[in-house]
Structure formats: structure tokens, C-alpha cells
Scaffold this motif. Structure first.
Motif, PDB file in Angstrom:
ATOM      1  N   THR A   1       0.835  -1.198   0.000  1.00  0.00           N
ATOM      2  CA  THR A   1       0.000   0.000   0.000  1.00  0.00           C
ATOM      3  C   THR A   1       0.873   1.253   0.000  1.00  0.00           C
ATOM      4  O   THR A   1       2.104   1.185   0.114  1.00  0.00           O
ATOM      5  CB  THR A   1      -0.895   0.047   1.258  1.00  0.00           C
ATOM      6  OG1 THR A   1      -0.070   0.355   2.403  1.00  0.00           O
ATOM      7  CG2 THR A   1      -1.605  -1.282   1.499  1.00  0.00           C
ATOM      8  N   ASN A   2       0.182   2.406  -0.074  1.00  0.00           N
ATOM      9  CA  ASN A   2       0.884   3.661   0.173  1.00  0.00           C
ATOM     10  C   ASN A   2       1.044   3.851   1.677  1.00  0.00           C
ATOM     11  O   ASN A   2       0.754   2.946   2.456  1.00  0.00           O
ATOM     12  CB  ASN A   2       0.150   4.835  -0.488  1.00  0.00           C
ATOM     13  CG  ASN A   2      -1.224   5.094   0.126  1.00  0.00           C
ATOM     14  OD1 ASN A   2      -1.626   4.463   1.108  1.00  0.00           O
ATOM     15  ND2 ASN A   2      -1.959   6.016  -0.468  1.00  0.00           N
ATOM     16  N   SER A   3       1.477   5.028   2.098  1.00  0.00           N
ATOM     17  CA  SER A   3       1.764   5.270   3.518  1.00  0.00           C
ATOM     18  C   SER A   3       0.686   6.120   4.191  1.00  0.00           C
ATOM     19  O   SER A   3       0.982   6.839   5.153  1.00  0.00           O
ATOM     20  CB  SER A   3       3.130   5.939   3.662  1.00  0.00           C
ATOM     21  OG  SER A   3       4.152   5.093   3.177  1.00  0.00           O
ATOM     22  N   TYR A   4      -0.532   6.033   3.719  1.00  0.00           N
ATOM     23  CA  TYR A   4      -1.639   6.759   4.346  1.00  0.00           C
ATOM     24  C   TYR A   4      -2.130   5.908   5.517  1.00  0.00           C
ATOM     25  O   TYR A   4      -3.062   5.121   5.391  1.00  0.00           O
ATOM     26  CB  TYR A   4      -2.758   6.985   3.330  1.00  0.00           C
ATOM     27  CG  TYR A   4      -3.766   8.038   3.732  1.00  0.00           C
ATOM     28  CD1 TYR A   4      -4.669   7.799   4.760  1.00  0.00           C
ATOM     29  CD2 TYR A   4      -3.822   9.255   3.085  1.00  0.00           C
ATOM     30  CE1 TYR A   4      -5.602   8.750   5.132  1.00  0.00           C
ATOM     31  CE2 TYR A   4      -4.749  10.225   3.446  1.00  0.00           C
ATOM     32  CZ  TYR A   4      -5.635   9.961   4.469  1.00  0.00           C
ATOM     33  OH  TYR A   4      -6.555  10.904   4.839  1.00  0.00           O
ATOM     34  N   TYR A   5      -1.478   6.077   6.653  1.00  0.00           N
ATOM     35  CA  TYR A   5      -1.753   5.218   7.796  1.00  0.00           C
ATOM     36  C   TYR A   5      -3.190   5.343   8.266  1.00  0.00           C
ATOM     37  O   TYR A   5      -3.793   6.400   8.220  1.00  0.00           O
ATOM     38  CB  TYR A   5      -0.777   5.532   8.939  1.00  0.00           C
ATOM     39  CG  TYR A   5       0.652   5.278   8.553  1.00  0.00           C
ATOM     40  CD1 TYR A   5       1.104   3.980   8.335  1.00  0.00           C
ATOM     41  CD2 TYR A   5       1.542   6.332   8.358  1.00  0.00           C
ATOM     42  CE1 TYR A   5       2.406   3.727   7.941  1.00  0.00           C
ATOM     43  CE2 TYR A   5       2.852   6.085   7.975  1.00  0.00           C
ATOM     44  CZ  TYR A   5       3.278   4.782   7.760  1.00  0.00           C
ATOM     45  OH  TYR A   5       4.572   4.543   7.356  1.00  0.00           O
ATOM     46  N   ARG A   6      -3.754   4.220   8.664  1.00  0.00           N
ATOM     47  CA  ARG A   6      -5.125   4.019   9.143  1.00  0.00           C
ATOM     48  C   ARG A   6      -6.162   3.932   8.017  1.00  0.00           C
ATOM     49  O   ARG A   6      -7.295   3.572   8.262  1.00  0.00           O
ATOM     50  CB  ARG A   6      -5.546   5.099  10.151  1.00  0.00           C
ATOM     51  CG  ARG A   6      -4.752   5.053  11.447  1.00  0.00           C
ATOM     52  CD  ARG A   6      -5.212   6.096  12.425  1.00  0.00           C
ATOM     53  NE  ARG A   6      -6.554   5.820  12.911  1.00  0.00           N
ATOM     54  CZ  ARG A   6      -7.304   6.687  13.568  1.00  0.00           C
ATOM     55  NH1 ARG A   6      -6.848   7.898  13.821  1.00  0.00           N
ATOM     56  NH2 ARG A   6      -8.498   6.350  13.994  1.00  0.00           N
ATOM     57  N   ASN A   7      -5.774   4.263   6.796  1.00  0.00           N
ATOM     58  CA  ASN A   7      -6.709   4.106   5.666  1.00  0.00           C
ATOM     59  C   ASN A   7      -5.914   4.014   4.371  1.00  0.00           C
ATOM     60  O   ASN A   7      -6.120   4.786   3.439  1.00  0.00           O
ATOM     61  CB  ASN A   7      -7.692   5.266   5.624  1.00  0.00           C
ATOM     62  CG  ASN A   7      -8.894   4.982   4.729  1.00  0.00           C
ATOM     63  OD1 ASN A   7      -9.199   3.824   4.441  1.00  0.00           O
ATOM     64  ND2 ASN A   7      -9.568   6.018   4.278  1.00  0.00           N
ATOM     65  N   ALA A   8      -5.000   3.043   4.326  1.00  0.00           N
ATOM     66  CA  ALA A   8      -4.043   2.957   3.224  1.00  0.00           C
ATOM     67  C   ALA A   8      -4.715   2.514   1.929  1.00  0.00           C
ATOM     68  O   ALA A   8      -5.709   1.795   1.928  1.00  0.00           O
ATOM     69  CB  ALA A   8      -2.923   1.994   3.592  1.00  0.00           C
ATOM     70  N   LYS A   9      -4.125   2.966   0.817  1.00  0.00           N
ATOM     71  CA  LYS A   9      -4.614   2.603  -0.513  1.00  0.00           C
ATOM     72  C   LYS A   9      -3.726   1.513  -1.095  1.00  0.00           C
ATOM     73  O   LYS A   9      -2.500   1.559  -1.005  1.00  0.00           O
ATOM     74  CB  LYS A   9      -4.603   3.829  -1.440  1.00  0.00           C
ATOM     75  CG  LYS A   9      -5.412   5.009  -0.913  1.00  0.00           C
ATOM     76  CD  LYS A   9      -6.885   4.666  -0.747  1.00  0.00           C
ATOM     77  CE  LYS A   9      -7.713   5.866  -0.298  1.00  0.00           C
ATOM     78  NZ  LYS A   9      -7.447   6.266   1.111  1.00  0.00           N
TER      79      LYS A   9
END
Length: 416
Positions: free
Chosen positions: A150-158
Motif C-alpha cells: 500500500t501507500n503510507s496513508y496510515y489508518r486508511n491505506a490505498k
């Protein structure tokens, strides 16, 4: 392959783990991949651990021990001998959790959340995998963080789909029984990420998409998809079938049985989704698939509690136009607010939001710099799909209606 997903309620205790084995006996273990959530209320307990790490460090170790004690109780019921290897493996996972807190330097709550919360799934799948092997059900345990990137959008990663597809295709032996974790992934630096709360359903859909699975079955403590959450509504009706489109609509508005992101990858490859009760595995449950009718055709109710209604109006009674709305949505995006409903008139704009990241105060300060702002906290958002007049009247009874919006198939009502 068939993808089976078991939620936390299905493995909340030793009897639940034993029942999982019985479900597998019923549906078969060949060409099967199992996705498992954290046991019982472990995610909530780990959220308490995180809270203590940031706000009450003297309570940190005791809250970790509470989680360990809960899992040890399950282990002691499942395995006769405490010298069994599984005890060492689970102890090592708890040691790894404590060591993370010792060495962590990041003040970012979302980063710490993701590095912590996934231990629930790692421990639950370890226990189930060892138990099934102990009972002669041979399986392979997989660390999902090595597969779902995933990407690094923690708590709601894509999800990085191309890389994930490649890793899953390489790792899975389609003839074997595999067990892995829901909810988790990892970013380019191999830090743990999460796919959003209740993301284990989505994990099952990711594997189904990448493996061209024949079906996904989500095992719940309810008979299937109901037309209303039994925690809030009396006498809900079991839905025998519904289309992907209808299920996506229901999940978008917040139906708790199916995760919002679960359905899109299944729809793309027309993989049917079944929602069944883990206590009655022979029952049909609910089928979600292509071009299926909503059966029976009844109103479907969704309730989101503890929402926030923000109403803004211009300081000089000028119109609220596209420029204003664009500005408001940029702020909502900046502060990571989840928008649940909107409504505008000539001089006002109302938005119902969910403050998941606790950024409400800076958002309101920004809005007040340009608008008059009214704030209604702790409101309830009701959504009714396929509504009737009686259904609307029943929801509104003895409540103060703050906002109502009606379209041909859906009504949304915000009450206090």
C-alpha cells in the motif's frame, strides 16, 4: 479458490476457534484461503494500549498484559500442553509489541496506531493456524504484510494493485489451505499499514480479485445481510439476495455488514459474495452478485450515531456559491473529515461529518474566519433505502429533525 473471512466475533474464544474448524469441515479446505480478524474485542483493547502510550505511559504495560492474558486464556483451553510451540510464538509477538513502544520515536498517532493495532490479527491467525495443524488440518500461515502493498496513508491505506497482484500470485499455492490476516498491509518501507476499520472484508476481496476466486464468504454472528442493524432496530429482515450496486449503496451509507471497499473488486470480476452465520454454516445466508434483485423488497435502515452537523452561512448574507463550496470541501479534505450527507440553500451549506481523526477544532476555526458557523454535535444520521411513508414517520417519531433529504430511492434524516 474460495476465500473465507472470519470476523472477530467468530473467534472470540476457544469455542469459536473450535467452531471455525467445524465450519471448514462443512465447506471444505481444498483450494481455500482464510482471512481472520483480531479475536473478539482485541482491536478495542489495543486502541486502549495506544491511548496509554500517548497519554498514560505508567498504564501501558498493564494494558498490554490485559491483552496477553485474554489470548493466553484461549491458548490454555485449546492446547493441553503449555510447552506447545504456539505459546512461544505468541509470547514473541507480545515481546515485539512492547519493543516497538521502547524504540519508537515517531509522535504521529496514525503511524503508531498501524504499527500496534495489527498485532491482534497476527496473534489470532497464529493461534488458529497452530490449532488447525494440531487437529490435523494442515495449513500454511502467511504474513499478509508481505503480500498486500500500500501507500503510507496510515489508518486508511490505498492498495498498490499491480505490486499486490504480483506478490499474491507468487506466494499462493492454489491447492493448499492458507491462513492470513485481515485489515493489514505494508508500505514501501515495510511499515505496517491498515486498510480502514473493518478492513478484513476488503482483504478477502483483494485476495479474491488477485486469485480470480470462485467466491468470497464472510462469516458473521448474524444470519446474513439484514435490512437493519439488530442493535438499533427491532425485528430485522434477512435479505436473501441483492445486487452489487445495491450492496455498494448500502455500504456507502454505512451498513455495517459489508465494508464499503469490499464490493468494487468483486464486482469487477463478477465474483459472488456470500454472507453467512458461522453458527449455522448450512444455511443459505445472503448472496450478493450481478443483476440480483433485492429480495425481499423491503426498506433498508442504516444508522450512524455520534455524527456532527455543521451549517455555514455567509457573513454578509450573500449566496453560498460554487467557490464557497469548493473552499469548504478543501478544508474537509485537509482535516480528513468523512462526509456523510450535504445540503445547501441560497445562503447556507450544511454538511454531516464523522470526526474520525479528531480534527474538528482546527476545522471550525478555519470556517469561522470566513463564515457564520453553527455546530450540532452527537447527532444521529438515519438512511433509509427503498423508503416508505410509514418508515420515514417511524424514524422521525419523538425526535427533533435537523435535516432531511429525499431522493427517489433514498432518504436521509439527521436527528437530535
Amino acid at each position: 479458490m474460495q476465500i473465507l473471512k472470519f470476523g472477530g466475533a467468530s473467534v472470540r474464544d476457544a469455542d469459536g476457534v473450535r467452531n471455525l474448524e467445524k465450519v471448514l469441515q462443512s465447506v471444505g479446505t481444498e483450494k481455500t484461503l482464510i482471512v481472520i480478524s483480531a479475536m473478539g474485542k482485541t482491536t478495542n483493547a489495543l486502541e486502549k494500549v495506544i491511548e496509554h502510550y500517548f497519554n498514560s505511559k505508567h498504564e501501558l504495560q498493564s494494558s498490554i498484559q490485559d491483552v496477553k492474558k485474554y489470548h493466553n486464556g484461549i491458548l490454555l483451553e485449546l492446547f493441553e500442553n503449555e510447552s506447545h510451540e504456539v505459546f512461544k510464538v505468541v509470547t514473541a509477538l507480545f515481546r515485539e509489541l512492547s519493543e516497538f513502544f521502547d524504540r519508537n520515536k515517531s509522535p504521529d498517532y496514525s503511524f503508531v496506531y498501524d504499527q500496534t493495532i495489527g498485532f491482534g490479527e497476527l496473534i489470532s491467525t497464529t493461534i488458529v493456524s497452530y490449532y488447525l495443524n494440531h487437529k490435523g488440518v494442515k495449513n500454511k500461515w502467511l504474513d499478509v504484510r508481505e503480500l498486500i502493498k500500500t501507500n503510507s496513508y496510515y489508518r486508511n491505506a490505498k492498495v498498490e494493485w499491480a505490486l499486490t497482484q504480483s506478490k499474491i500470485s507468487e506466494a499462493i499455492d492454489e491447492k493448499a489451505l492458507h491462513i492470513t490476516q485481515g485489515f493489514l498491509g505494508s508500505d514501501g518501507n515495510n511499515f505496517t499499514t491498515t486498510l480502514g476499520r473493518e478492513g478484513s472484508d476488503y482483504t478477502a476481496a483483494i485476495f479474491a480479485f488477485c486469485l480470480n476466486a470462485k467466491s468470497v464468504t464472510i462469516w458473521k454472528d448474524v444470519p446474513g445481510v439484514l435490512n437493519a442493524d439488530p442493535r438499533f432496530f427491532e425485528n430485522p429482515t434477512l435479505l436473501d439476495s441483492l445486487s452489487y450496486e445495491e450492496a455498494i449503496e448500502l455500504s456507502y451509507y454505512g451498513a455495517s455488514v459489508i465494508h464499503p471497499k469490499t464490493l468494487q473488486p468483486l464486482q469487477q470480476k463478477e465474483i459472488p459474495l456470500y454472507v453467512k452465520c458461522f453458527l449455522e454454516p448450512k444455511n443459505k445466508g445472503t448472496k450478493v452478485g450481478k443483476s440480483l434483485d433485492l429480495s425481499p423488497n423491503v426498506p433498508c435502515y442504516i444508522l450512524r450515531k455520534d455524527q456532527i452537523l455543521i451549517t455555514v452561512s455567509s457573513l454578509d448574507f450573500s449566496y453560498i456559491v460554487e467557490e464557497n463550496i469548493s473552499h469548504i470541501f478543501k478544508l474537509l479534505h485537509l482535516y480528513k473529515m468523512k462526509v456523510r450527507s450535504i445540503q445547501n440553500s441560497a445562503i447556507s451549506f450544511s454538511v454531516c461529518i464523522e470526526n474520525s481523526y479528531n480534527h474538528l477544532e482546527p476545522l471550525i476555526l478555519q470556517l469561522k474566519a470566513k463564515y457564520n458557523v453553527r455546530l450540532d454535535k452527537a447527532v444521529d444520521l438515519y438512511t433509509i433505502r427503498h423508503y416508505t411513508t410509514d418508515a420515514i414517520e417511524e424514524i422521525q417519531k419523538n425526535k427533533t429533525v435537523l435535516m432531511k433529504q429525499i431522493t427517489p430511492k433514498t432518504v436521509q434524516i439527521i436527528t437530535k
